[in-house]
Enzyme design. Structure first.
Site, PDB file in Angstrom:
ATOM      1  CG  ASP A   3     -64.278  32.632  68.527  1.00  0.00           C
ATOM      2  OD1 ASP A   3     -63.439  33.550  68.684  1.00  0.00           O
ATOM      3  OD2 ASP A   3     -64.907  32.470  67.472  1.00  0.00           O
ATOM      4  CG  HIS A  28     -63.453  39.693  74.628  1.00  0.00           C
ATOM      5  ND1 HIS A  28     -63.446  38.608  73.780  1.00  0.00           N
ATOM      6  CD2 HIS A  28     -64.471  40.495  74.216  1.00  0.00           C
ATOM      7  CE1 HIS A  28     -64.414  38.747  72.891  1.00  0.00           C
ATOM      8  NE2 HIS A  28     -65.048  39.878  73.138  1.00  0.00           N
ATOM      9  CB  CYS A  85     -61.980  37.951  70.594  1.00  0.00           C
ATOM     10  SG  CYS A  85     -60.554  38.054  71.692  1.00  0.00           S
TER      11      CYS A  85
END
Length: 298
Positions: A160, A282, A163
Site C-alpha cells: 500500500d 516490495h 510496505c
C-alpha cells in the site's frame, strides 16, 4: 449465460477450497522435513512448486470446460437452446433492419460485457502463466531456499506504499520495540531534513536530471512524513540512525546487505522483492519458521 455464471461461481468455490487444502498440505510437508536437512528442503521446494503448478493447470482446464458451450450439459439440448437464441437475435435484427436502425442498446451492452469478460479472462490467464513460470515465481523460490537455511520464512506485508515502514514496524514488534508506521515516517523525515547534506546529493529531478533544490528536498521530506510515498535505500539509511540499529535486507539474486553496520547490535531483517507485484518492488518482513509439532503436542 446464467447457467454458465452459476457453474463458474460454484467452480470458483471449489477451486478456493482446493487451494486452501493444498496450502494445509504444503505446511504439513514443511513441518515433516527437518530444518537442517538442506537437500530435502531443496527437494521440498521443487515438490511444492510442482503441486501448485499441477493444481493451477487443473483449475485452468476445468474453467475452460465450464466456459465452453460444448462442454456443459447435454449437447443436443444446448444445440436447441443456441438455435432458439439465434432465432431470437435474427428476429430482432430483421426488425431493426426494417426500421432502418442499428444494433439495439441491449445488444451493445451484451457486446461490451462480452468484450470486458474476454479481456478479464486473458489477464487472468496471463497472470497464471506469470505466477508459474515468470520472475515472480522464481524469485519466491530463491528467497524461500535462502530463508529455509536460516530457519526463517516470509511474513507478508500489505502492498500500500507503506510496505517498507510496515515491515520495519513488524520487525520492531518482534523485538518488543513499539513504533508505528506514522512515527517511523515522521522520524525518518525529520532526520533527513536535519542531515540534508547526507541525502540531497543522491536525489535528482526525474525530468531534468539536476540535483534537487532545497524546495524540492523539503517537499520530498514532506511526502516521506505525510503520504504513502514508497521508501527505499535512503530512507533505510535514515531509519538505521533513528533506531540506532542495523537493518539487514535479503534479496533473491544477490547477497544480503546490512545498512548501519556501525551499530553493534542484532539487525532487524527485511525481504526486498523486485517482482512481487505488478508495480514492481516490495518489502516483506520475516519470522521464525514454525517448529513441527511433537508427538506429545499432536
Amino acid at each position: 449465460m446464467e447457467d454458465v455464471e452459476t457453474a463458474e461461481e460454484g467452480l470458483g468455490k471449489q477451486h478456493r477450497k482446493e487451494k486452501k487444502d493444498l496450502q494445509a498440505k504444503i505446511q504439513s510437508m514443511k513441518n515433516a522435513v527437518p530444518k537442517n536437512d538442506k537437500k530435502r528442503r531443496k527437494q521440498l521446494i521443487e515438490e511444492i512448486a510442482k503441486l501448485e503448478a499441477d493444481l493451477n493447470q487443473k483449475h485452468e482446464e476445468e474453467l475452460k470446460q465450464v466456459k465452453s458451450p460444448c462442454a456443459v450439459g447435454d449437447k443436443k439440448v444446448e444445440a436447441v437452446v443456441n438455435g432458439v437464441e439465434g432465432l431470437d437475435l435474427e428476429t430482432e435484427e430483421l426488425k431493426e433492419a426494417k426500421h432502418g436502425r442499428g444494433p439495439s442498446k441491449a445488444q451493445k451492452r451484451r457486446e461490451k460485457k462480452a468484450a470486458v469478460d474476454r479481456e478479464r479472462d486473458a489477464r487472468i490467464a496471463e497472470a497464471e502463466v506469470e505466477n508459474l513460470t515468470g520472475l515472480r515465481h522464481l524469485e519466491r523460490l530463491k528467497l524461500a531456499q535462502k530463508l529455509a537455511e536460516r530457519r526463517l520464512q516470509i511474513r507478508e506485508i500489505s502492498s500500500d506504499g507503506h510496505c517498507m515502514y510496515r515491515a520495519v514496524e513488524d520487525q520492531l514488534s518482534q523485538h518488543a520495540m513499539g513504533l508505528t508506521v506514522k512515527e517511523l515516517r515522521t522520524q525518518t523525515a525529520q532526520y533527513m531534513k536535519s542531515h540534508a547534506d547526507d541525502f540531497l546529493p543522491f536525489l535528482t529531478n526525474a525530468n531534468t536530471g539536476d540535483q534537487y533544490t532545497s524546495d524540492e528536498f523539503e517537499k520530498y521530506c514532506g511526502d516521506v512524513a505525510e503520504s504513502a510515498a514508497w521508501g527505499g535505500h535512503l530512507e533505510l539509511r535514515a531509519l538505521t540512525q533513528v533506531l540506532q540499529l542495523p537493518i539487514e535486507v535479503i534479496q533473491a539474486d544477490s547477497p544480503a546487505i546490512i545498512i548501519g553496520e556501525e551499530f553493534d547490535k542484532q539487525p532487524i531483517t527485511l525481504i526486498y522483492m523486485r517482482h512481487a507485484f505488478g508495480l514492481g518492488e516490495h518489502y516483506n518482513s520475516v519470522e521464525r519458521q514454525m517448529e513441527p509439532a511433537t508427538p506429545e503436542q499432536s
